[in-house]
Structure formats: C-alpha cells, structure tokens
Design a protein around this motif. Sequence first.
Motif, short mmCIF file in Angstrom:
data_model
loop_
_atom_site.label_atom_id
_atom_site.label_comp_id
_atom_site.label_asym_id
_atom_site.label_seq_id
_atom_site.Cartn_x
_atom_site.Cartn_y
_atom_site.Cartn_z
N ALA E 305 0.83 -1.20 0.00
CA ALA E 305 0.00 0.00 0.00
C ALA E 305 0.87 1.25 0.00
N LEU E 306 1.95 1.18 0.75
CA LEU E 306 2.87 2.31 0.88
C LEU E 306 3.46 2.70 -0.47
N ARG E 307 3.57 1.72 -1.37
CA ARG E 307 4.24 1.98 -2.64
C ARG E 307 3.26 2.33 -3.76
N GLN E 308 1.98 2.41 -3.44
CA GLN E 308 1.00 2.70 -4.50
C GLN E 308 1.06 4.16 -4.91
N LYS E 309 0.76 4.37 -6.20
CA LYS E 309 0.74 5.74 -6.71
C LYS E 309 -0.69 6.27 -6.80
N ARG E 310 -1.66 5.34 -6.81
CA ARG E 310 -3.05 5.79 -6.92
C ARG E 310 -3.76 5.61 -5.60
N LEU E 311 -4.58 6.58 -5.27
CA LEU E 311 -5.23 6.60 -3.96
C LEU E 311 -6.12 5.38 -3.76
N LYS E 312 -6.94 5.05 -4.79
CA LYS E 312 -7.88 3.94 -4.59
C LYS E 312 -7.15 2.62 -4.43
N LEU E 313 -6.05 2.45 -5.16
CA LEU E 313 -5.28 1.21 -5.01
C LEU E 313 -4.65 1.15 -3.62
N LEU E 314 -4.21 2.30 -3.13
CA LEU E 314 -3.65 2.34 -1.78
C LEU E 314 -4.68 1.88 -0.77
N ILE E 315 -5.89 2.40 -0.91
CA ILE E 315 -6.93 2.02 0.06
C ILE E 315 -7.25 0.53 -0.08
N ALA E 316 -7.25 0.04 -1.32
CA ALA E 316 -7.56 -1.37 -1.53
C ALA E 316 -6.51 -2.27 -0.88
N TYR E 317 -5.23 -1.90 -1.05
CA TYR E 317 -4.19 -2.72 -0.41
C TYR E 317 -4.27 -2.60 1.10
N SER E 318 -4.69 -1.44 1.58
CA SER E 318 -4.84 -1.31 3.02
C SER E 318 -5.96 -2.23 3.52
N THR E 319 -6.96 -2.50 2.66
CA THR E 319 -7.98 -3.48 3.05
C THR E 319 -7.35 -4.85 3.25
N VAL E 320 -6.45 -5.23 2.32
CA VAL E 320 -5.76 -6.51 2.47
C VAL E 320 -5.09 -6.59 3.84
N ALA E 321 -4.44 -5.49 4.23
CA ALA E 321 -3.73 -5.49 5.50
C ALA E 321 -4.71 -5.57 6.67
N GLN E 322 -5.77 -4.78 6.59
CA GLN E 322 -6.71 -4.76 7.72
C GLN E 322 -7.43 -6.08 7.89
N ILE E 323 -7.64 -6.80 6.77
CA ILE E 323 -8.23 -8.13 6.88
C ILE E 323 -7.31 -9.03 7.70
N GLY E 324 -6.00 -8.81 7.56
CA GLY E 324 -5.05 -9.59 8.33
C GLY E 324 -5.32 -9.51 9.83
N TYR E 325 -5.64 -8.31 10.32
CA TYR E 325 -5.92 -8.16 11.77
C TYR E 325 -7.05 -9.08 12.21
N LEU E 326 -8.06 -9.22 11.30
CA LEU E 326 -9.22 -10.03 11.69
C LEU E 326 -8.78 -11.45 12.04
N PHE E 327 -7.76 -11.94 11.31
CA PHE E 327 -7.40 -13.33 11.52
C PHE E 327 -6.39 -13.52 12.64
N LEU E 328 -5.91 -12.41 13.21
CA LEU E 328 -5.06 -12.55 14.39
C LEU E 328 -5.84 -13.07 15.58
N MET E 329 -7.18 -12.92 15.51
CA MET E 329 -7.94 -13.37 16.68
C MET E 329 -7.92 -14.89 16.81
N PHE E 330 -7.60 -15.60 15.74
CA PHE E 330 -7.64 -17.06 15.84
C PHE E 330 -6.55 -17.61 16.76
N PRO E 331 -5.27 -17.25 16.57
CA PRO E 331 -4.28 -17.77 17.52
C PRO E 331 -4.52 -17.26 18.93
N LEU E 332 -5.06 -16.06 19.06
CA LEU E 332 -5.25 -15.49 20.40
C LEU E 332 -6.41 -16.16 21.11
#
Lengths: 110, 313, 91, 97, 507
Positions: E305-332
């Motif tokens: 996301a940090l390397r994106q040049k377009r705003l919408k793509l940046l937000i989309a990649y940030s969704t990929v990252a935020q989805i990751g947080y959701l799955f941290l609840m499984f090991p915890l």
Amino acid sequence: MNAATLFGLCGAALVGIGLYGLITNPEPLRKILAFNLLGSGVFLLFGIIARRAAAAGLGGDPVPQAMVITAIVVAFAATAMAIALVQRLGDETGQASISSDSSETGEEKS
Amino acid sequence: MSIASVFDVALVALILTIGASAILVRTAFAAVVMFVVYGLLLSMAWVRLHAVDVALTEAAIGGGMTGLLLLGAVARSRSVNVDSVRVGYPLRLAAGALCALVAAGLAVAIFYPPAPVPTLAPMVMENLPPSGLGNPVAGVLFVFRALDTLLEKVVLLLALLGVWSLAPDHAWGGTPGLQVYARPDPTLIFLAQLLPPVGIVFGIYMCWVGAKDPGGAFQGGTVLAAMWLLVIVAGLQKAPAIGRLWLRVLLVTGPVLFLAIGLAGWVFADAFLAYPAGYAKPLIVAVEAALTLSIAVALGMLAAGPPVRAQQQ
Amino acid sequence: MPSLLLGASVFVLLTVALGLFAILRRSADVDRLMAVQLLGTGGVAILLLLAVATETPSVMDVAVMLALFAAFAAVAFVRDASGASSEVRGE
Amino acid sequence: MSLVMDILTICAVSAGALFFLAGTVGLLRFPDTLTRLHALTKVDNLGLGLIVLGLLPQTSSVLFAVKLVFVWLLVQLSGAVVTQLIAGAVRHHGADG
Amino acid sequence: MPAATALEATTADGALLVRAIILPVVGILLSFVLGGRYAERIAAFLLPAGLCVACIVFLKIWQSETSLSYIVGNWKPPLGITLRADGLSVAMMVAMAIVICLIGVFAHANFDSRVASVETRAPMVFWVMLMAISGAMNMIFFGGDLFTLYVALELLTFAAVPLVCLDGRAETLQAALRYLLFALLGSILYLVGTALLYGSYGTLDIVLMSQRVQIEPATLAAATLMTVGLFAKTALFPLHLWLPPAHAGAPAAASAVLSAVVVKGSFFLVVRLWFDAMPGLLSVAASQFIGVLGASAIICGNIVALRQKRLKLLIAYSTVAQIGYLFLMFPLAADPLHLQYGDVLTGGMLQAISHATAKAAMFMAAGLVYAALGHDQISELGGIARALPMTMFAFGLGGLCLIGLPPTGGFLAKWLLLEATIATEQWWWAIVIVAGGLLTSAYVFIVLSRAMGPPSAPLILRAAVPKYQEVAALGLALLSVLLGLVALGPIDVLQVGRPEAPMAWLR
C-alpha cells in the motif's frame, strides 16, 4: 468395495482434476469448464453420502439429494455469469487487436 | 463381481477419462465436446446412485444447458482467439501435487464412513405424509428446507441481472445477443417446429409428476427453457427485449407466489413457510407450477446472454 | 432376465466407450460431434435397459431427457458453422 | 407364453447390442465423414429400435411401453435432424468442419 | 435427539429475523417488476426499514441478554432450518445496516435512477445489488444451517461481482472475472466441506453440529477445505490477488460496499465455523498458521500500500492489511491455557466493524477526490485539502481508525487484541500489530501531507461535489471514531449467546 465408495472415489478424483484445470489453465473459458468439473465432483460426493445413508425404503437420503439440485442450479447460474463476463471482455479487448488474431482461427481447427 | 459392479467400474473409468481429457485436451472446442459427453455420463452415474431427481437435473442442466452455453461461448471466442500461454512446468507440477493431495484427502475422508451412517431419510418419510407429497426430494425442497429453495430463486434472479449488467449502456432494455441462423435452415426449422410441442408436454409432465415421483420445477423449467431457446435459435421467434413487462412479471411470478404463500403460512399456520394443515399439497403444486415458468424464463434468458441491441421502438 | 439386461447395458457401454475414444482421437470437429450423438443414443439405450432391469420407471424419464437434449450440441455447433461462413443476423 | 416373450427379448436385445457394436466399428473403419455418419444412423435406428422392441415384453404397464416407444421416436427425430445438420455443415466446410 | 433441540423453539421476537431477510427480497422482486426507475425509491424505503429492524433486534438482545431464534416452517433441525441471532450477529448486523444506508445516501449522486425517462443500466443494477447484499449479509448473520449459509454466500457473490465492472471497462471486467473465479472456487470448497460434515453428523445445523462434532479425518478435511474456501472469499493473504484490482476499479460507492461489507460476510462465516459449529476443534498449530497468514497480510499489504501511486489502489491494499488483523484473533482465541476467548472475539468483531465504517468513509473520500480532480494520483493531490476540507477530514479520521489511535474503534479493537497477546504470552503478534500500525500511519501521513501541501499547478476542480456526499463520508468517519466509546456502553452485547468457555478444551 461397494458402489457408493466407488463413485465417491470417482468424485474425489474429479475434484482433484477440476482443481488442477482451474489452477493451470490460463484460458478463462477452460477455467469455467474446470470449475464445472470440480463442481460435479463435489455433487457426486453429496450423492454418495446420500446413497450411503439409504434407509426407510428409500434408495438414498433425500436431504443431500435436494441440496445437490439446488447447488446444480446455482452452478449453472455462475457459469452463465462467468461466460457472459468472458465474452464481454473478449468484445472489449478484441476490438483493440482484431488484426492479430485472424491468422490463428484457421490453425485452431486443424 | 456382479454385473452391476462391472457396469459401475466401467462407468467410473469412462467418466474419469473423459473428465481428465476435458481438462487436458488442446483446443477449447474439443474440451467443450468432452464436457457435454461427460454430462451425459454423469447423469447415468446419478441413476446408479439411486438419485433419479438429480439425474434428471444433471441431464438437463449439467449436460444440456451448460453444454449449450459453453458451445456458444467457444463458437464466439474462436474469432477472438485467446493466446494460450501454458503455465510453466514447475507450477503445473506443484498444482498437480496439491490437487492430488486434496483428492487423496477426500478419498480418505469418504473411505471411512462413520460407524452408524447418520441419515435423515426416516425422519423425512415420517414427516412427509402431512404434506401429501410422495416425492421425498420435493418434500425437502418445498417443505423442510423451503427457505433455501426460495433464496435460490433470488440467486437465479441476481445472476440474471448480473448477466444483463454486462450489456453496453445503450443496449439496456434491448434484446439479448443470442446467435441465430443467418439463413433459415429447413432442417433446423423442422426440428424447432416438431420438438418444442413434445418438449413442452414433457416439461409440464415433469413439473406435475414432481409431487409424487422424481421430477419437479427445476427439471420441468429447464426443459421448457431449452425448447424456447431452440425456437429462438432457429429464427422462428425473436428473443424478448429484457425491458418487457411480461418478461419481468414471469420472472418474479414463482418467487412472489412462493413468498406470498410463505407469508400466508405466518398467518394461517403460525410460522413463515409453514403450510396450513390439509392445504399443503395444492399450495406446493401451485408454487411448483409458477416456479417452473419462472425458472424456464430465467434459465432461458441466462443462456441467451446480455442484451446487445437496443430495442426498436 | 434382469442380469441379462444389465449385461446388455454393460456391453453397450463398452462399445460406446470404444467408439468414443476412436472418434475423439480424430481432430475434426464433426467427428467429435458424432461422438456426442453416439453417446446420446447409447446413453438412452443404457438407461432404458437399466430402467427395465431395475424396475424403476422414473429412470425412463432420464432417458427422455437425454433424448431431448441430445440434439442440442449439434444445433449449437451448426449455429457456429453457419455463423462463421456468413453474417449473423442483427450484428 | 412368458418363455416366448423372454426369448424374444433375448434375441432382440442381443441383436440391438450387436448393432451398437457394428455401428461403432463402422465409425472406426469407414474412411470419410459422410459414411461414418451413415454408420451412426444405423445405431440410432436399428440398435436402439431393437433394444426397445426387446424391452417391450418386459414392461409391467402400458404407460411404460408407450414411453419406451416414445423415447425411440424422439431419438429417431433428433438423430435424423442432427445427421442432416452435420451433413450440411460438412458439405459447406469440407470434412474438417 | 440431544436435549438442546427439544428445548429450542421460536423465541418471542424471532419473527424479526425473518423480517430482516424478507425485506430485501421483496425489494429485489419489486424492482424487477416496477423497473429500474423505481429501484432507488424502493431501496430508499427498504434499507432504512432494514436498519430499523436491525436496531430493534439489537435492543431486544441487549436488554434481554438472550439470543433470538426462529424455526422456519416449524420444522426443527436437523430436518428444518433455524435462524438464530446472537450478540455477534446483531452487532455486525446493525453496523452493516448503518454502513449500507450511508453508502446508499452517498450513491444517490452517481446512481440517481430518476434522471432518465426510461430504466437505465447502472442504477437498476446498483440498487438491486445493494439490497441483495444487505439481505445476504443478514442471512449470513442469522443462518443457523451450513447449507443455507452456502446459498447466502452465493447470493453475496452474485450481488458483488457485477458491482465491480459496472463501468464496463476492460480492466474492471478482468478484475470482475478474476474475482468471480476466486469466489466460485471459494464457495465450491465450502460446499465440499458441508458435504463431508453432513456425511459425518447427519445435520448441518450449527448448534446440533457443535454437540456432535469430533476430531476425525473427515471433519478435519471438511474444516480445512471450508476455511480455505472462505479465505479465498475474504482475500486473506496468499489468496488476496483478486481484491486490489476489483476494489480499486469499481465505482466509489461500490468499492465502499465491497470493501466494508462484502468481505466481512465470509469472514463472519469463518468465525461461525470455528467458534460455533466446531468449538475447540482448532488446534494450536492450525491457529498459529492462520495467525501467520494474518500477520503476513498485515505486513505485505501495508508495504505494498505504501508503494502505491493511486489513492484507490492504496486504500484497496490497506484493506488486504486490515483483513489480516481479523485473523489474528484465531491464535489469540485458541490458546488452550488462557481463556481469553470472549475478549478476543469482541476485539475481532470490533475490528471488522470499525474497518467497515472507516474503509467505507475512505473509499467515498477517494471517490470524491477522483470526481473533483479527474484522477487519483497521490503525487498530484496538492491543494485538495483546501478544496474539499470535509472530504479530506473524513479520510484522515478513517485513517486514524485504521492506524488504531485512541479513541477510535480501531484503537479499541487493536487494544483488546494486544491485551490478549500479553495475557496469552504470544508477544510476537503484538509486534505485528504495532508494526502494522506504524506502516499504516506512514501511508496515511503521506496522503494527508500531499493533500495539505500546495498544488503544483493551480487546482481546477472538474466537478462540484455534492455536500451530502461529503456528509455521508464524514458521518461514517465520525462513526468509526465514536466506536471507541462503545467500551462504555453496549459492548457486552457481543457476548450474548456465547458459551462461557470453549467446550472442547474441557472435554
């Protein structure tokens, strides 16, 4: 080995074959076909589970059978949508490169 | 080994070979033909699994309609040939290993069934008589799991709208791009005149018989859809414009009736999608009849594809 | 009698399989279409034999279904062939 | 009586099955598309016809028998039309279709 | 039959659940008949009505502290289907209903169905699909039967895919096709799992299943396949490739729905599967593996996301990252020694909800920027903060929530997860959470600093942005900030209907 298990193994193998096609085939149309193959393998699994549970004078458990009917219709709807997408995509990209593909049509039929 | 198991082994071998070659064969057309053959074989497998309802559905939808869709797509994609760059060998090997693993896992899972195999068949048969139905599969679809069936109709409508949404803006409300014959072909016209009456009778029979024997709205609806498509392809009738009111009304008739009867159950049988005692069978038959029409129209329009031409006013 | 009918269905299945492979090996599209036709007819025969052998009349409906849909592959194919040679109506 | 019927069934079904074999061999051996098509029609007409004929005595009800004949007629119709269509396509485009 | 089935019956307000599902269905059917010109009006009536139902259900459950259930057609499981609403479902349902309503307000500008004299394509498709998504989500939240959930999942797919390629450009069609193939693979894998589970236990009802489920090969195979399928639909890390092009290419309102709402559906099913249908079946190794996937998603998604040049793509990649947080609840949550179960689930759900509100706000803001500038190149955003202050404020607030700064909902969610890492002594996840926050703050800062900087050339706005669109975006952003305050109020509702502790550990 009874018939149910035999068809079950067939279904498992079809799932594998379909999955392979879905992953390795680059052509969207072939991917859709592979998805259908994969789907039918899954349906066969439902079928053998139904057959295995034959009881009460029925040849199979009607609950999974009914589920398969629902799933077949859904899979058809998915196929129709995917094919429409592929064709629209072909229309959009085909207009850009009409000249390059005319030579290949004859070759494919041979 | 009994004769029946010889048949089963031969059938399974044939299914697997045809299925594998549908994936591996070079040209797309050959693959699609393989798939049609595969669909036919599969409906035999369903007969062997004592699931005639599913065999009917598979023969109609899996082999027939899907085959028609794929063949049509192959025909059109030939002029715009996709360059098929094969995936690299190592990747294919890895994919093969993964798929073999999945298949093996499934094989193990089904090879050891639970000791008493759980079944709902007795429970279905026990609760079927009040509904007046004789076909247990119809019982599951329209009585016990009616919610799934209702939602699935909505899925069908959404898929249709999804297909339509792929139309260019100017063609919205127009006629679908189903390919028809350039020249009227006398043989085809002959077929399109003779087969549909037979098919329509059979479709109605399927719907009607579904209450007590294998068959029902899906199978009947598919046959009707196929006959409709045949008539259109032969050029005897035009595909309807998607903006037509009658088309929209037909599409929703089945789901609306189903929903209405479900809501009436709320009032008269104190649960959503419950049927009042004694009225179950006529209500279900009515729902099935309406659904048959709606499914026929929906499947036919799904196969016909998105609109490509604006409607001539 | 049922076992004889079943045997006949096995026989038909094997011959159809044989024919299927032979035809599918050829590369012409028309031959592939014949494979579909052959299997359609063979499938109908097999289902009829099964229906009588196992005394399940409803299997015959499956045979009717196959017979109804057998023509469709050819229809779709010929539509393609004529579409390629001349202008398709409306486009 | 039933013995006669059974013998009829055995003869007709076997003959039908043999026609399937013959048709398949024809498909394999015949040199060009049109003759192979000819072999295919034999399977449609005679192979299935004989099998249906053989099954008729074994049916339990009239409806059953009517359905059998109906299926045969249906296959006749679609088979005839399909061969026509294929032949037409062959004539237009040559055997490569 | 187990005792629980005999006890289970339709509860007093169970009928509300049916209403929540029927309303959108009625809307879809009506739109087909009345035509697309009425679709928006129907949606304008039905979506708020759905929100009202959601709020009523929420209040009932919050006050009574018991779950609701409705037995469809009076056929009890295993034969029939039961709808159930517990704390998790109502919290998600209300949140999604609010987000969908605000997206509806926002979308009015782009999909006004009344401007043309005849039915037009995009409005008809958008409004019907929006109603379908709201219905499918409700179905996913309430469905008590794994096969019903499959149908709901397909409903969601068929509603979501056409939204991606509404504009019909080749690249969005490509994205939609890829999305469809991934989604179909996901649902077919899910279906294999239901087949195997039915074969083993003779039921697909979640409550009955949880009583019968045992550790055996078929069940594990089923659970694995279903989870992988749902991962593909949720776009968890190695299966995320479809998401950025699909979410970035869609029209702004559609991106907001896809990113905020649709991916949460399949995520919710993963939670249902592991914590309700098969409680305690998740082994420590498997949960750690899911955690690793989530962690990789956070790190990779944020870096890309940090390397994106377009705003919408940046937000989309940030969704990929935020989805990751959701799955941290499984090991915890699957830690066998410390039963932090409830808090972790709460944290995960809060993350889902706050991401939904924040991400919807950010996509809307990006859409407004695009509409105003005619592009969304990050390097040329200069001056936009002065031209569209409210929009960029909304973007910034959403960004704060994603980073996890107090008092936002994102902060509360991440705090609960962090607390769990300490309590369960799994410090490595804490590093990931903190690192993810830092990376997120980096790209939010880049965008904001560009936007506040001076324009390189005199800024010309191509189109005026309607005020109400800005208000909708800001409203969602404020919601994501205020979500942190639920800690003082209705956060307990998430625990309604939860078993005290995961049962299998005690077995």
